[in-house]
Design a protein around this motif. Structure first.
Motif, PDB file in Angstrom:
ATOM      1  N   MET A   1       0.855  -1.181   0.000  1.00 55.94           N
ATOM      2  CA  MET A   1       0.000   0.000   0.000  1.00 55.94           C
ATOM      3  C   MET A   1       0.892   1.231   0.000  1.00 55.94           C
ATOM      4  SD  MET A   1      -3.276   0.563   2.308  1.00 55.94           S
ATOM      5  CE  MET A   1      -4.534   1.512   1.559  1.00 55.94           C
ATOM      6  N   ALA A   2       1.237   1.678  -1.165  1.00 51.54           N
ATOM      7  CA  ALA A   2       2.225   2.739  -1.335  1.00 51.54           C
ATOM      8  C   ALA A   2       1.745   4.093  -0.832  1.00 51.54           C
ATOM      9  CB  ALA A   2       2.612   2.839  -2.804  1.00 51.54           C
ATOM     10  N   ASP A   3       0.419   4.336  -0.798  1.00 52.14           N
ATOM     11  CA  ASP A   3      -0.056   5.659  -0.420  1.00 52.14           C
ATOM     12  C   ASP A   3      -0.290   5.818   1.082  1.00 52.14           C
ATOM     13  OD1 ASP A   3      -2.184   3.896  -0.488  1.00 52.14           O
ATOM     14  OD2 ASP A   3      -3.578   5.309  -1.404  1.00 52.14           O
ATOM     15  N   HIS A   4      -0.070   4.793   1.859  1.00 53.20           N
ATOM     16  CA  HIS A   4      -0.225   4.898   3.309  1.00 53.20           C
ATOM     17  C   HIS A   4       0.990   5.640   3.869  1.00 53.20           C
ATOM     18  CE1 HIS A   4      -0.662   3.904   7.532  1.00 53.20           C
ATOM     19  NE2 HIS A   4      -1.833   3.357   7.278  1.00 53.20           N
ATOM     20  N   PRO A   5       0.753   6.637   4.743  1.00 55.21           N
ATOM     21  CA  PRO A   5       1.900   7.330   5.332  1.00 55.21           C
ATOM     22  C   PRO A   5       2.749   6.359   6.159  1.00 55.21           C
ATOM     23  CG  PRO A   5      -0.145   7.998   6.397  1.00 55.21           C
ATOM     24  CD  PRO A   5      -0.522   7.113   5.255  1.00 55.21           C
ATOM     25  N   VAL A   6       4.018   6.667   6.283  1.00 49.44           N
ATOM     26  CA  VAL A   6       4.949   5.813   7.019  1.00 49.44           C
ATOM     27  C   VAL A   6       5.007   6.283   8.473  1.00 49.44           C
ATOM     28  CG1 VAL A   6       7.357   5.072   7.175  1.00 49.44           C
ATOM     29  CG2 VAL A   6       6.296   5.414   4.936  1.00 49.44           C
ATOM     30  N   PRO A   7       4.877   5.331   9.420  1.00 48.59           N
ATOM     31  CA  PRO A   7       4.968   5.725  10.836  1.00 48.59           C
ATOM     32  C   PRO A   7       6.324   6.360  11.144  1.00 48.59           C
ATOM     33  CG  PRO A   7       4.156   3.474  10.627  1.00 48.59           C
ATOM     34  CD  PRO A   7       4.629   3.907   9.269  1.00 48.59           C
ATOM     35  N   ASN A   8       6.308   7.319  12.057  1.00 47.65           N
ATOM     36  CA  ASN A   8       7.517   8.019  12.476  1.00 47.65           C
ATOM     37  C   ASN A   8       7.904   7.526  13.867  1.00 47.65           C
ATOM     38  OD1 ASN A   8       9.602   9.821  12.538  1.00 47.65           O
ATOM     39  ND2 ASN A   8       8.327  11.600  12.985  1.00 47.65           N
ATOM     40  N   GLY A   9       9.128   7.047  14.027  1.00 45.19           N
ATOM     41  CA  GLY A   9       9.573   6.573  15.330  1.00 45.19           C
ATOM     42  C   GLY A   9       8.749   5.387  15.804  1.00 45.19           C
ATOM     43  N   ASP A  10       8.152   5.507  16.993  1.00 46.09           N
ATOM     44  CA  ASP A  10       7.345   4.441  17.568  1.00 46.09           C
ATOM     45  C   ASP A  10       5.850   4.647  17.357  1.00 46.09           C
ATOM     46  OD1 ASP A  10       9.688   3.287  18.520  1.00 46.09           O
ATOM     47  OD2 ASP A  10       9.430   4.015  20.564  1.00 46.09           O
ATOM     48  N   ASP A  11       5.465   5.656  16.562  1.00 42.80           N
ATOM     49  CA  ASP A  11       4.050   5.984  16.374  1.00 42.80           C
ATOM     50  C   ASP A  11       3.302   4.908  15.596  1.00 42.80           C
ATOM     51  OD1 ASP A  11       4.498   8.395  17.628  1.00 42.80           O
ATOM     52  OD2 ASP A  11       4.575   9.557  15.761  1.00 42.80           O
ATOM     53  N   ILE A  12       2.111   4.575  16.070  1.00 44.65           N
ATOM     54  CA  ILE A  12       1.150   3.765  15.329  1.00 44.65           C
ATOM     55  C   ILE A  12       0.192   4.763  14.708  1.00 44.65           C
ATOM     56  CG2 ILE A  12      -0.707   2.067  15.475  1.00 44.65           C
ATOM     57  CD1 ILE A  12       0.724   0.855  17.906  1.00 44.65           C
ATOM     58  N   ILE A  13       0.006   4.678  13.396  1.00 44.62           N
ATOM     59  CA  ILE A  13      -0.805   5.676  12.695  1.00 44.62           C
ATOM     60  C   ILE A  13      -1.904   5.025  11.865  1.00 44.62           C
ATOM     61  CG2 ILE A  13       1.066   7.366  12.630  1.00 44.62           C
ATOM     62  CD1 ILE A  13       1.522   6.613   9.686  1.00 44.62           C
ATOM     63  N   LEU A  14      -2.915   5.839  11.592  1.00 49.34           N
ATOM     64  CA  LEU A  14      -4.012   5.433  10.715  1.00 49.34           C
ATOM     65  C   LEU A  14      -3.683   5.843   9.284  1.00 49.34           C
ATOM     66  CD1 LEU A  14      -7.059   6.537  12.910  1.00 49.34           C
ATOM     67  CD2 LEU A  14      -5.975   4.273  12.751  1.00 49.34           C
ATOM     68  N   PRO A  15      -4.444   5.354   8.311  1.00 50.65           N
ATOM     69  CA  PRO A  15      -4.186   5.743   6.916  1.00 50.65           C
ATOM     70  C   PRO A  15      -4.178   7.246   6.666  1.00 50.65           C
ATOM     71  CG  PRO A  15      -5.580   3.808   6.953  1.00 50.65           C
ATOM     72  CD  PRO A  15      -5.441   4.271   8.389  1.00 50.65           C
ATOM     73  N   ASP A  16      -4.905   8.014   7.495  1.00 55.16           N
ATOM     74  CA  ASP A  16      -4.888   9.471   7.294  1.00 55.16           C
ATOM     75  C   ASP A  16      -3.722  10.148   8.009  1.00 55.16           C
ATOM     76  OD1 ASP A  16      -5.587   9.581  10.002  1.00 55.16           O
ATOM     77  OD2 ASP A  16      -7.507  10.601   9.663  1.00 55.16           O
ATOM     78  N   GLY A  17      -2.874   9.348   8.687  1.00 54.29           N
ATOM     79  CA  GLY A  17      -1.697   9.888   9.360  1.00 54.29           C
ATOM     80  C   GLY A  17      -1.892  10.198  10.835  1.00 54.29           C
ATOM     81  N   THR A  18      -3.110  10.052  11.344  1.00 48.09           N
ATOM     82  CA  THR A  18      -3.378  10.322  12.751  1.00 48.09           C
ATOM     83  C   THR A  18      -2.628   9.325  13.636  1.00 48.09           C
ATOM     84  OG1 THR A  18      -5.599  11.120  12.218  1.00 48.09           O
ATOM     85  CG2 THR A  18      -5.192  10.519  14.516  1.00 48.09           C
ATOM     86  N   VAL A  19      -1.914   9.826  14.632  1.00 46.39           N
ATOM     87  CA  VAL A  19      -1.209   8.969  15.589  1.00 46.39           C
ATOM     88  C   VAL A  19      -2.216   8.478  16.620  1.00 46.39           C
ATOM     89  CG1 VAL A  19       0.611   8.875  17.345  1.00 46.39           C
ATOM     90  CG2 VAL A  19       0.970  10.210  15.251  1.00 46.39           C
ATOM     91  N   VAL A  20      -2.313   7.141  16.787  1.00 46.44           N
ATOM     92  CA  VAL A  20      -3.301   6.565  17.698  1.00 46.44           C
ATOM     93  C   VAL A  20      -2.680   5.688  18.781  1.00 46.44           C
ATOM     94  CG1 VAL A  20      -5.263   6.698  16.122  1.00 46.44           C
ATOM     95  CG2 VAL A  20      -3.739   4.714  16.034  1.00 46.44           C
ATOM     96  N   GLY A  21      -1.377   5.522  18.747  1.00 48.69           N
ATOM     97  CA  GLY A  21      -0.714   4.692  19.744  1.00 48.69           C
ATOM     98  C   GLY A  21       0.778   4.650  19.495  1.00 48.69           C
ATOM     99  N   SER A  22       1.450   3.771  20.228  1.00 48.67           N
ATOM    100  CA  SER A  22       2.890   3.630  20.014  1.00 48.67           C
ATOM    101  C   SER A  22       3.325   2.203  20.343  1.00 48.67           C
ATOM    102  CB  SER A  22       3.672   4.634  20.862  1.00 48.67           C
ATOM    103  OG  SER A  22       3.564   4.321  22.229  1.00 48.67           O
ATOM    104  N   TRP A  23       4.438   1.820  19.725  1.00 48.40           N
ATOM    105  CA  TRP A  23       5.054   0.517  19.983  1.00 48.40           C
ATOM    106  C   TRP A  23       6.541   0.659  19.716  1.00 48.40           C
ATOM    107  CZ3 TRP A  23       6.416  -3.683  16.246  1.00 48.40           C
ATOM    108  CH2 TRP A  23       6.849  -4.844  16.909  1.00 48.40           C
TER     109      TRP A  23
END
Length: 118
Positions: A1-23
């Motif tokens: 899925m090339a258009d999904h944003p890439v998580p930054n650091g430990d962020d868990i993100i949604l397809p729209d880029g919203t950070v919803v958690g971390s790992w």
């Protein structure tokens, strides 16, 4: 899925880029807690189906062996630093990379996966 944003650091993100958690990539049991929490919250809130958590929103994808990155037999949420994987749609199974290789690394399994992709 090339258009999904890439998580930054430990962020868990949604397809729209919203950070919803971390790992932090250490233990898939910690990832399970986060993924199941996020899924429960999304279900309770009636989240947009186009913005549900998918594996491309999980950080530390670089820990997934290259041959498992296109894996489609079932959901593979993430691989921790010890080679343990969080799997299945509800993020409720654990397997090792070695076990997945045993089950799906055979020539027959790889040929079936290739036919599915074509």
């Amino acid at each position: 899925m090339a258009d999904h944003p890439v998580p930054n650091g430990d962020d868990i993100i949604l397809p729209d880029g919203t950070v919803v958690g971390s790992w932090n990539g250490e233990d898939v049991k910690d990832l399970q807690v986060e993924v199941q929490r996020i899924m429960k919250e999304q279900k309770a809130s009636g989240a947009d189906r186009n913005n549900l958590l998918i594996r491309f929103g999980i950080p530390h994808f670089d820990q997934t062996p290259d041959h498992l990155k296109p894996f489609i037999a079932y959901a593979l949420w993430g691989v921790d630093k010890k080679g343990n994987c969080l799997t299945h749609r509800r993020a409720d199974h654990f397997e090792t990379v070695e076990k997945i290789n045993e089950k799906y690394g055979s020539e027959t399994a790889m040929a079936a996966a290739q036919r599915h992709r074509e």
